[in-house]
Design an enzyme around this catalytic site. Structure first.
Site, PDB file in Angstrom:
ATOM      1  N   GLU A 130     -11.804   1.488  -5.425  1.00 38.63           N
ATOM      2  CA  GLU A 130     -12.178   2.776  -4.858  1.00 38.63           C
ATOM      3  C   GLU A 130     -11.408   3.897  -5.534  1.00 38.63           C
ATOM      4  O   GLU A 130     -10.266   3.712  -5.966  1.00 38.63           O
ATOM      5  CB  GLU A 130     -11.923   2.791  -3.348  1.00 38.63           C
ATOM      6  N   CYS A 171      -4.377   8.086   2.540  1.00 42.15           N
ATOM      7  CA  CYS A 171      -3.273   7.264   2.056  1.00 42.15           C
ATOM      8  C   CYS A 171      -3.155   5.975   2.860  1.00 42.15           C
ATOM      9  O   CYS A 171      -3.092   5.991   4.088  1.00 42.15           O
ATOM     10  CB  CYS A 171      -1.977   8.068   2.157  1.00 42.15           C
TER      11      CYS A 171
END
Length: 373
Positions: free
Chosen positions: A111, A359
Site C-alpha cells: 500500500e 500511521c
C-alpha cells in the site's frame, strides 16, 4: 488497470528480464554503454520512465525503433497494478487522503498513501512487503515479512500516485516523500538508497529534493551510521515511543532488544552532529502505557543530549490491537512538559484513519487475494 492477460505476460517477462526501473541513472548509463549507446540516452530513457511514466518501450517515440527493440529484448517495464483506490476527507485536512493497494508482478501486495497538507502533498511509500519487526501497535507487523521491494517497486509507488493525480485532472505535484509505509526502510537500505537517488534526480518533472524525503526507522543502528556518512541529504525519523528500555521492549520487542536505547542514543547524536540535521523522534502516545509525566521526563533525558525534534502522534485504532489513544488533556500536558524543557515539539494529526491509511494501519487490505492470477 491492465488486463489479466497483460499482467500474466508482464509477470512472465519479469522472470527473465530485469525491470529497467530498478536501475539508477548511473547504473542505466553503464548498461547502455555495454550496448554501445551514448550516456545521454540513459537520461532520455529515464525521463520516459519517470517524467512520462511510460509502461512500454513502444511509447518512447524519441528512440529509434532499433533501440526500442533492443531495450525490449534486454529489459522489462513492470509497474505495479492498482487493485484498489480508497480516499477519505477528514476535518481540517485540505484535501482527500488517498490510498492505493498495489499488486506487484509476483502477486505481492503493498500500500502507498497520498497525504495533503498546507502547501504540500506527501507520498508515504512502502519499502517492504510485510514487516518482520512485530511492533505491538502496528498492523503491518501482523502480516509477517514477505520480501524487500526493489528500487523500481519503490519508485513505482510514486509513479502510481502521480498517474492517479494526472488521471483525475489535478495539476498537483508530490512535494514530499516519507518512507513510513509498510516495512522497515533500513532493513532494505541499498534498494531504498537507489530509489531515493532516482526520485531526487534533477530534471524529471516528478523529481523531489532529498531534503524533502524522510527515511523512518525503528532504530537500525548500523544502517543509521551508514546514512550519517552517505552524503545523502534526506531527513531521519526514529520510532521511539518510549525512552524507558523495558517499556520500549514491550512495544517494539525485536527492534528494542536488538538495538537498545543506550546504544541507539550515541548513534543518533553522531548522525545529528555529522549531518547538521535534527533527528525526528516519533512518539505515539498510548493511554496508560507511555503517557505519564515520568515518561515525559525520561524522554527529556534521552532527547536533551543531541539535536532533535519530537513529533507526538495519536494512536490510530487497529482491529484486535488493544491500545487506546490518549485524551487531549493528557496529550497537552505531556507536550507542555517537553516544551518547558526547551525541546522542539510538534503535535502531528493523522489523516486517513477511516480508510486504514494512517500511521500503523497499513496491512495491504486485499492481501487475501494476493495469489490471484
Amino acid at each position: 488497470m491492465r488486463s489479466p492477460q497483460t499482467s500474466e505476460k508482464t509477470h512472465t517477462m519479469a522472470k527473465t528480464l530485469q525491470n529497467i526501473t530498478d536501475l539508477t541513472l548511473q547504473q542505466l548509463t553503464g548498461r547502455l554503454a555495454e550496448m554501445k549507446e551514448p550516456a545521454w540516452r540513459a537520461k532520455q530513457i529515464h525521463e520516459w520512465l519517470f517524467s512520462h511514466r511510460a509502461e512500454s518501450f513502444e511509447e518512447m517515440t524519441t528512440l529509434s525503433k532499433a533501440l526500442r527493440k533492443a531495450l525490449e529484448e534486454t529489459f522489462a517495464i513492470t509497474p505495479p497494478e492498482v487493485e484498489q483506490h480508497d480516499n477519505s476527507t477528514e476535518g481540517a485536512c485540505p484535501g482527500p487522503t488517498e490510498k492505493l493497494l498495489l499488486r506487484l508482478p509476483d502477486g505481492a501486495m503493498i500500500e502507498t498513501v497520498l497525504i495533503p497538507g498546507p502547501g504540500r502533498l506527501t507520498a508515504c511509500l512502502s519499502s517492504q512487503a510485510g514487516c518482520a519487526l512485530q511492533c505491538s501497535f502496528c498492523a503491518t507487523g501482523s502480516l509477517g515479512f514477505k520480501r524487500n521491494l526493489t528500487p523500481g517497486e519503490i519508485t513505482g509507488q510514486a509513479n502510481a500516485l502521480n498517474s492517479m493525480l494526472a488521471a483525475s485532472g489535478r495539476e498537483q505535484k508530490i512535494t514530499n516523500i516519507v518512507f513510513m509505509g509498510m516495512g522497515e526502510p533500513l532493513l532494505n537500505t541499498l534498494n531504498v538508497f537507489d530509489a531515493v537517488e532516482t526520485l531526487s534526480t534533477r530534471g524529471y518533472t516528478s523529481s523531489i529534493s532529498q531534503r524533502k524525503i524522510t527515511i523512518s526507522t525503528v532504530g537500525i543502528i548500523p544502517e543509521i551510521a551508514k546514512l550519517a556518512t552517505s552524503g545523502m541529504k534526506t531527513k531521519l525519523a526514529v520510532s521511539l515511543h518510549s525512552a524507558f528500555q523495558e517499556k520500549r521492549e514491550s512495544l517494539m520487542p525485536l527492534a528494542a532488544r536488538r538495538y537498545p536505547l543506550d546504544e541507539l542514543q550515541p548513534v543518533l547524536a553522531h548522525y545529528a552532529k555529522n549531518t547538521g540535521e535534527p533527528v525526528t523522534l516519533v512518539y505515539m502516545l498510548l493511554e496508560g502505557v507511555n503517557d505519564t509525566l515520568e515518561d515525559a521526563r525520561q524522554l527529556i533525558r534521552f532527547a536533551s543530549r543531541f539535536f532533535c525534534k519530537i513529533n507526538l502522534i495519536d494512536y490510530n485504532s487497529i482491529v484486535n490491537i488493544p491500545f487506546q489513544s490518549v485524551c487531549s488533556e493528557t496529550r497537552d500536558r505531556f507536550r507542555d512538559r517537553l516544551l518547558e524543557a526547551g525541546l522542539q515539539v510538534t503535535l502531528r494529526k493523522s489523516y486517513g484513519t477511516s480508510i486504514h491509511a494512517a500511521c500503523g494501519q497499513l496491512a495491504a487490505k486485499g492481501m487475501e487475494h494476493s495469489n490471484k492470477s
